[in-house]
Design an enzyme around this catalytic site. Sequence first.
Site, PDB file in Angstrom:
ATOM      1  N   GLY A  12       0.835  -1.200   0.000  1.00  0.00           N
ATOM      2  CA  GLY A  12       0.000   0.000   0.000  1.00  0.00           C
ATOM      3  C   GLY A  12       0.863   1.241   0.000  1.00  0.00           C
ATOM      4  N   GLY A  13       0.555   2.158   0.920  1.00  0.00           N
ATOM      5  CA  GLY A  13       1.241   3.440   0.965  1.00  0.00           C
ATOM      6  C   GLY A  13       2.733   3.330   1.179  1.00  0.00           C
ATOM      7  N   GLY A  63      23.313   2.868 -34.225  1.00  0.00           N
ATOM      8  CA  GLY A  63      22.874   3.884 -33.262  1.00  0.00           C
ATOM      9  C   GLY A  63      23.438   3.624 -31.888  1.00  0.00           C
ATOM     10  CB  ALA A  64      24.144   0.492 -30.059  1.00  0.00           C
TER      11      ALA A  64
HETATM   12  C1  HXC Z   1      -2.945  -1.238  11.840  1.00  0.00           C
HETATM   13  C2  HXC Z   1      -1.893  -3.227  11.526  1.00  0.00           C
HETATM   14  C3  HXC Z   1      -1.781  -2.983  10.141  1.00  0.00           C
HETATM   15  C4  HXC Z   1      -2.303  -1.758   9.645  1.00  0.00           C
HETATM   16  C5  HXC Z   1      -0.874  -4.868  10.541  1.00  0.00           C
HETATM   17  N1  HXC Z   1      -1.323  -4.422  11.720  1.00  0.00           N
HETATM   18  N2  HXC Z   1      -1.152  -4.011   9.558  1.00  0.00           N
HETATM   19  N3  HXC Z   1      -2.461  -2.345  12.366  1.00  0.00           N
HETATM   20  N4  HXC Z   1      -2.874  -0.925  10.529  1.00  0.00           N
HETATM   21  N5  HXC Z   1      -2.198  -1.453   8.364  1.00  0.00           N
HETATM   22  C6  HXC Z   1      -1.190  -5.064  13.027  1.00  0.00           C
HETATM   23  C7  HXC Z   1      -2.053  -6.289  13.181  1.00  0.00           C
HETATM   24  O1  HXC Z   1      -3.318  -5.910  13.638  1.00  0.00           O
HETATM   25  C8  HXC Z   1      -1.273  -7.089  14.218  1.00  0.00           C
HETATM   26  O2  HXC Z   1      -1.503  -6.537  15.491  1.00  0.00           O
HETATM   27  C9  HXC Z   1       0.172  -6.779  13.875  1.00  0.00           C
HETATM   28  O3  HXC Z   1       0.132  -5.557  13.130  1.00  0.00           O
HETATM   29  C10 HXC Z   1       0.812  -7.844  13.033  1.00  0.00           C
HETATM   30  O4  HXC Z   1      -0.039  -8.124  11.937  1.00  0.00           O
HETATM   31  P1  HXC Z   1      -0.408  -9.617  11.500  1.00  0.00           P
HETATM   32  O5  HXC Z   1      -1.511  -9.499  10.529  1.00  0.00           O
HETATM   33  O6  HXC Z   1      -0.603 -10.452  12.707  1.00  0.00           O
HETATM   34  O7  HXC Z   1       0.962 -10.073  10.812  1.00  0.00           O
HETATM   35  P2  HXC Z   1       1.152 -10.927   9.508  1.00  0.00           P
HETATM   36  O8  HXC Z   1       0.308 -12.151   9.562  1.00  0.00           O
HETATM   37  O9  HXC Z   1       2.601 -11.109   9.384  1.00  0.00           O
HETATM   38  O10 HXC Z   1       0.638 -10.046   8.316  1.00  0.00           O
HETATM   39  C11 HXC Z   1       1.310  -8.847   7.989  1.00  0.00           C
HETATM   40  C12 HXC Z   1       0.475  -8.064   6.933  1.00  0.00           C
HETATM   41  C13 HXC Z   1      -1.003  -7.942   7.456  1.00  0.00           C
HETATM   42  C14 HXC Z   1       0.510  -8.837   5.636  1.00  0.00           C
HETATM   43  C15 HXC Z   1       1.165  -6.732   6.753  1.00  0.00           C
HETATM   44  O11 HXC Z   1      -0.958  -7.425   8.795  1.00  0.00           O
HETATM   45  C16 HXC Z   1      -1.822  -7.045   6.587  1.00  0.00           C
HETATM   46  O12 HXC Z   1      -2.301  -7.409   5.529  1.00  0.00           O
HETATM   47  N6  HXC Z   1      -2.070  -5.801   7.109  1.00  0.00           N
HETATM   48  C17 HXC Z   1      -2.925  -4.867   6.454  1.00  0.00           C
HETATM   49  C18 HXC Z   1      -2.244  -4.333   5.216  1.00  0.00           C
HETATM   50  C19 HXC Z   1      -3.062  -3.250   4.592  1.00  0.00           C
HETATM   51  O13 HXC Z   1      -4.115  -3.482   3.967  1.00  0.00           O
HETATM   52  N7  HXC Z   1      -2.650  -1.988   4.831  1.00  0.00           N
HETATM   53  C20 HXC Z   1      -3.340  -0.815   4.366  1.00  0.00           C
HETATM   54  C21 HXC Z   1      -2.846  -0.606   2.965  1.00  0.00           C
HETATM   55  S1  HXC Z   1      -3.639   0.700   2.244  1.00  0.00           S
HETATM   56  P3  HXC Z   1      -1.334  -7.384  16.837  1.00  0.00           P
HETATM   57  O14 HXC Z   1      -1.808  -6.467  17.894  1.00  0.00           O
HETATM   58  O15 HXC Z   1      -2.144  -8.620  16.659  1.00  0.00           O
HETATM   59  O16 HXC Z   1       0.141  -7.685  16.966  1.00  0.00           O
HETATM   60  C22 HXC Z   1      -2.564   1.923   2.274  1.00  0.00           C
HETATM   61  C23 HXC Z   1      -3.069   3.109   1.587  1.00  0.00           C
HETATM   62  C24 HXC Z   1      -2.042   4.215   1.548  1.00  0.00           C
HETATM   63  O17 HXC Z   1      -1.494   1.776   2.735  1.00  0.00           O
HETATM   64  C25 HXC Z   1      -1.929   4.753   0.168  1.00  0.00           C
HETATM   65  C26 HXC Z   1      -1.095   6.003   0.145  1.00  0.00           C
HETATM   66  C27 HXC Z   1      -0.666   6.298  -1.246  1.00  0.00           C
END
Ligand code: HXC
Length: 509
Positions: A170-171, A405-406
């Site tokens: 994502g971001g 050309g290269a």
């Molecule tokens: C808040 C988050 C988080 C997020 C993970 N966590 N991503 N908290 N915001 N984006 C937290 C989880 O709740 C968890 O908390 C801990 O981090 C570890 O995550 P897990 O899921 O247990 O780990 P894992 O299985 O290794 O998976 C990692 C991951 C997954 C693949 C990154 O967490 C995931 O898919 N997260 C969401 C990704 C996402 O969609 N992000 C937003 C993208 S949109 P605890 O308390 O249990 O330890 C974006 C838009 C911006 O970024 C665009 C700007 C241009």
Amino acid sequence: MKDILEQLEDRRAGARLGGGERRIEAQHKRGKLTARERIELLLDKDSFEEFDMFVQHRAVDFGMDKAEKIPGDGVVTGWGTVNGRTVFVFSKDFTVFGGSLSETHAQKIIKIQDMALKMRAPIVGLFDAGGARIQEGVAALGGYGEVFKRNVQASGVIPQISVIMGPCAGGDVYSPAITDFIFMVRDTSYMFVTGPEVVKTVTNETVTSEELGGAKVHTSKSSVADGSFENDVEALLQVRRLIDFLPANNTVGVPEWPSFDVPDRVDMSLDTLVPDNPNKPYDIKELILKVVDEGDFFEIQQAYAGNIVTGFARIEGRTVGIVANQPMVLAGVLDSDASRKGARFVRYCDAFEIPIVTLVDVPGFLPGTAQEYGGLIKHGAKLLFAYSECTVPLVTVITRKAFGGAYDVMASKHIGADVNYAWPTAQIAVMGAKGAVEIIFRGMDADGIAAKTKEYEDRFMSPFVAAERGYVDEVIMPHSTRRRVARALAMLRTKSVERPWRKHDNIPL
Ligand code: HXC
């Protein structure tokens, strides 16, 4: 007083634990180091000065008002030194909300970016995070935007390096994408704009994170990443090595390190590097390693477009960028990928005042619909443009083919190279002899073609026609290449070129 001091130590110790023992253990189990352990490896021992250790998020939505407030808010920031030179760093802490970016987390990164730019010192970002802090919504998006803008403002002013050491989605992907170099750790890191679940919903493709954005994909297919390493430790040590090659900023010039390799060292084995048969390949990396100081070469994008080799080395202890056609891959032909790869590297060197040594053995641009449909004209033009706009010293050595050309594109005299050498084995021509004769003497019988080919070879397939015109400055002995290149670079240290004012150029993107 003693109590207050102890309180500070307690608070520091708490902050250093990040998301706690359990999550640190989980991080280690995955073969990953923690944010702080990574910084320790990247920087010189005991040189890290941390900022904003006690910063906490201020979110209240979606239960965040009740959620644990972890000091540091998912990113460790500060500065230290790499072999004595100042470097700013931010390191995402996956143990705190998955390293996700909140408003305050972004402010910590922004502070470091602003300091790095003000101090004109390199900045390294270590990524291991789940993107925007989902509970914070648009505040996180705003934070990303502020980070991106600063990345762009710093581009071409200070080196910016990104190392992906876990998820980067994502971001989180766009800040690295704007920086100068992206490195990934194999098996534990991946980068994508949208993850496998979204891909499945939108395109119905089933892919794993590794297939979608693992190190192999980004170093060999997409060219998003410039290199990959086996584990966190190797990645961080290699980034230290890279930093040693880079100037601190775009005005101070390249660093100079002590070298024990004398500049006039000759290497007789180079006299037989080019095979007698012009269609037989040889490894251009052998030439690179034999010419540069102590055979030390940091290759950029090694796994992508192997027909061109790019990387940093030193001559007389001073950094040079090396760009070389590689006869071992696709005969060293220039295609779209190689042109883009070369162009980006050349522009980096020019932006940071790193002289470029170009080694030429190129049979031309790659023909075919795949290339033309893919925009070879524009991609080839990128390399041409990049070399032509250079103001840094350019030294070129043609070892064998420089066709069509290269020939012009690969740092020829005509587009601004300063010192152009050719080996006696060089062939500088519009095209290969047989192809040329078949066009000029279409319809001639086989014997006639053979005779004319020989005639064409004798006349044009040498460096001397170009040397007669001054297009190459001298035909040099292969064994003396290091000495000649070193002398040329020493003379070119005072190069100064004026360009007409413009806001910026319009390179064919
Ligand atoms: C808040 C988050 C988080 C997020 C993970 N966590 N991503 N908290 N915001 N984006 C937290 C989880 O709740 C968890 O908390 C801990 O981090 C570890 O995550 P897990 O899921 O247990 O780990 P894992 O299985 O290794 O998976 C990692 C991951 C997954 C693949 C990154 O967490 C995931 O898919 N997260 C969401 C990704 C996402 O969609 N992000 C937003 C993208 S949109 P605890 O308390 O249990 O330890 C974006 C838009 C911006 O970024 C665009 C700007 C241009």
